[in-house]
Design a protein around this motif. Structure first.
Motif, short mmCIF file in Angstrom:
data_model
loop_
_atom_site.label_atom_id
_atom_site.label_comp_id
_atom_site.label_asym_id
_atom_site.label_seq_id
_atom_site.Cartn_x
_atom_site.Cartn_y
_atom_site.Cartn_z
N LYS A 151 0.84 -1.21 0.05
CA LYS A 151 -0.12 0.01 -0.04
C LYS A 151 0.84 1.36 0.13
O LYS A 151 0.62 2.10 -0.92
N ALA A 152 1.85 1.35 0.97
CA ALA A 152 2.62 2.57 1.01
C ALA A 152 3.33 2.72 -0.24
O ALA A 152 3.48 4.05 -0.61
N GLU A 153 3.91 1.88 -0.66
CA GLU A 153 4.89 1.82 -1.96
C GLU A 153 4.05 2.33 -3.09
O GLU A 153 4.53 3.09 -3.97
N ILE A 154 2.69 1.88 -3.30
CA ILE A 154 2.01 2.20 -4.66
C ILE A 154 1.33 3.30 -4.48
O ILE A 154 1.36 4.21 -5.46
N GLU A 155 1.10 3.70 -3.04
CA GLU A 155 0.43 5.03 -2.80
C GLU A 155 1.58 6.27 -3.16
O GLU A 155 1.06 7.34 -3.60
N GLU A 156 2.74 5.93 -3.00
CA GLU A 156 3.73 6.92 -2.93
C GLU A 156 3.90 7.17 -4.47
O GLU A 156 4.34 8.46 -4.88
N GLU A 157 3.92 6.14 -5.44
CA GLU A 157 4.38 6.43 -6.84
C GLU A 157 3.24 6.59 -7.60
O GLU A 157 3.15 7.29 -8.74
N TYR A 158 1.83 6.06 -7.43
CA TYR A 158 0.66 6.23 -8.36
C TYR A 158 -0.64 6.92 -7.67
O TYR A 158 -1.27 7.01 -8.36
N GLY A 159 -0.44 7.01 -6.28
CA GLY A 159 -1.69 7.57 -5.78
C GLY A 159 -2.37 6.46 -4.90
O GLY A 159 -2.15 5.43 -5.09
N ARG A 160 -3.24 7.04 -3.96
CA ARG A 160 -4.07 6.27 -3.13
C ARG A 160 -5.09 5.37 -3.97
O ARG A 160 -5.72 5.90 -4.72
N ILE A 161 -5.09 4.25 -3.24
CA ILE A 161 -6.05 3.16 -3.68
C ILE A 161 -7.40 3.09 -2.59
O ILE A 161 -6.66 2.69 -1.63
N SER A 162 -8.63 3.20 -2.74
CA SER A 162 -9.52 3.44 -1.97
C SER A 162 -9.83 1.66 -1.79
O SER A 162 -10.02 0.90 -2.47
N PRO A 163 -9.77 1.36 -0.24
CA PRO A 163 -10.13 -0.05 -0.06
C PRO A 163 -11.45 -0.52 -0.35
O PRO A 163 -11.83 -1.58 -0.65
N ALA A 164 -12.42 0.46 -0.17
CA ALA A 164 -13.77 0.20 -0.53
C ALA A 164 -13.83 -0.20 -2.18
O ALA A 164 -14.44 -1.10 -2.51
#
Length: 511
Positions: free
Chosen positions: A189-202
């Motif tokens: 989660k942290a790796e992807i959010e840093e490079e590509y943006g936040r992903i909503s769990p819902a």
């Protein structure tokens, strides 16, 4: 010139072509078949798509069979969707029948029974050439539309495809995509959010549920390797006949999601891989989709739009698509407007809704001074149909009620022994029989997660050992201090001065 002569002249004029053609049968007027008034379809416009419609039992499947046979004889490969299992008989010659001879005598065509070169394909566990495609080949846009994803969900799917490409993580099957979806919401989660943006769990949870729904319809069998090469659909035999590829779909009639997924991926792959054909004399491939309403059943507007776009564009690749269904209203208007050849078998007016559908159907055909189209639609017999095609200049040919020729091959299913014989002789069965499960996103991410967990476990153990060591040292120091104090106290208490002092006091008290 009387009415019949005028009609005959219009049919012959409208069915005279410079190039090659397929003869469908003989024209009818006032219920009478006019021998040798042949109704034809030019090969040049067969990439302009078409429709074969009519009520159950009116002969739609046999019309499909006639077209496929004649295309094969002209050297044009064919792909058939066999939903009911009765098209496999095209591999065996017709046993003939007195009624077939009588029909062909009326039409003015000799009947020639023959078999045709057939390849049996399958989407499921049935015997035949296995059809597969990878998730990567779908791409994020097509994959999103198959899942009927929202804008937010489509964005997440695009991120996951991009991450997979950047990190060289092959997305081959559904378990690969599920794994990367899980990784993006947990360990990575942290790796992807840093490079590509936040992903909503819902949103990711909703995507996962849609993938599970797809799996429940058997799509897990379809996604994977070895991917089917669409060039294998365009094979011809040594004597120049086109191979008829029959996809056996009898066991997926109740799984429209899988059927529409397959069809959309196949059409997209054909469009992306076939070269531009230009204005050629005949198509490179003709596809017949039986029970076509299943493609559009439960499909989203986005999916309809995608199919409509492909139908519009794919004809430039020399590919014709023919939809076979009960009523033209089963096909979306945007697709229906693209269909050049229309073969309309009888419709039945049992209800007010049926009568309304007949009126709408009649309006899809060119006006004719010789027919009341609405009346003809309800009076056609089995193996008879209204036909309107496009001539070589793209103009509609005269509308003709037609007595259709009979199939040259068997109008029945193959036995299991005959099916096994076709598969045993097939080169493609061997080519696609082996299921490949090479290292892909699932395995690579699992290794990455396991490695991270192992490193985390080692670091945790190291910290626990350091903590235990520190606690042990402190305990020893405390015990050492306590021990020294105890010894000093004992020494004091046992010293001669203390003993004398205590006993001296006791002595005084006793006196």
């Amino acid at each position: 010139m009387d009415r019949k002569e005028e009609f005959l002249k219009s049919i012959r004029t409208g069915n005279t072509f410079k190039g090659d053609f397929i003869t469908m049968g003989a024209a009818m007027l006032d219920g009478e078949t006019i021998t040798n008034a042949h109704v034809k379809v030019p090969l040049k416009t067969l990439n302009r798509h078409g429709l074969i419609a009519g009520a159950t039992g009116t002969g739609k499947t046999k019309t499909l069979q006639v077209l496929a046979e004649n295309l094969s004889d002209k050297g044009i490969p064919v792909l058939l969707m066999d939903m009911k299992g009765d098209l496999s008989g095209i591999a065996k010659a017709s046993p003939g029948h007195a009624k077939i001879d009588e029909r062909h005598e009326k039409i003015g065509l000799p009947f020639d029974a023959k078999d045709f070169p057939v390849e049996l394909l399958t989407l499921s566990e049935q015997n035949g050439v296995r059809l597969r495609a990878t998730v990567s080949e779908f791409g994020p846009v097509l994959f999103s539309r198959i899942l009927d994803a929202t804008v937010a969900q489509s964005g997440i799917i695009s991120i996951l495809f991009k991450y997979s490409d950047d990190k060289k993580l092959p997305l081959l099957d559904l378990k690969d995509f599920k794994k990367i979806l899980q990784y993006a919401t947990k360990e990575g989660k942290a790796e992807i959010e840093e490079e590509y943006g936040r992903i909503s769990p819902a949103s990711s949870g909703s995507i996962l549920r849609k993938i599970v729904e797809l799996e429940q319809q058997g799509a897990d069998i379809f996604f994977g390797e070895k991917s089917f090469d669409t060039d294998d659909l365009t094979r011809t035999t040594s004597d120049g006949r086109g191979v008829i590829n029959v996809i056996r779909l009898t066991d997926i009639q109740d799984r429209p999601k899988l059927f529409s997924t397959f069809m959309l991926s196949l059409l997209a792959e054909i469009y992306s891989t076939f070269p531009e054909q230009g204005d050629s004399g005949q198509p490179e491939l003709v596809i017949f989709i039986d029970e076509a309403h299943l493609i559009f059943k439960e499909a989203s507007k986005a999916l309809h739009s995608q199919i409509e776009s492909i139908v519009k564009l794919i004809r430039s690749k020399g590919v014709g698509i023919y939809f076979v269904t009960q009523n033209p209203t089963d096909i979306p208007d945007g697709v229906l407007s693209q269909l050049g050849l229309k073969v309309q078998h009888a419709l039945r007016a049992f209800t007010a809704k049926d009568r309304k559908a007949i009126k709408l159907t009649a309006e899809n055909y060119p006006d004719s001074p010789y027919y009341d189209t609405k009346s003809v639609l309800t009076s056609l017999g089995i193996g008879e149909a209204l036909i309107s095609a496009l001539d070589e200049k793209g103009r509609p040919t005269p509308l003709a009620a037609t007595m259709l020729r009979a199939p040259m091959s068997r109008m029945d299913v193959l036995t299991q022994k005959e099916i096994d014989g076709i598969n045993d002789r097939s080169e493609l069965v061997e080519k696609y029989s082996e299921i490949s499960d090479r290292e892909s996103a699932y395995e690579l991410l699992k290794k990455k997660i396991d490695k991270a967990n192992e490193a985390e476990a080692k670091e945790k153990a190291k910290k626990e050992r350091a903590k235990a060591s520190k606690t042990s040292s402190k305990s020893k120091s405390t015990r050492s201090t306590q021990s020294a104090g105890s010894k000093a106290l004992i020494k004091v208490l046992t010293s001669a001065t203390v003993i004398r002092g205590v006993f001296g006091i006791l002595g005084k008290m006793l006196k």
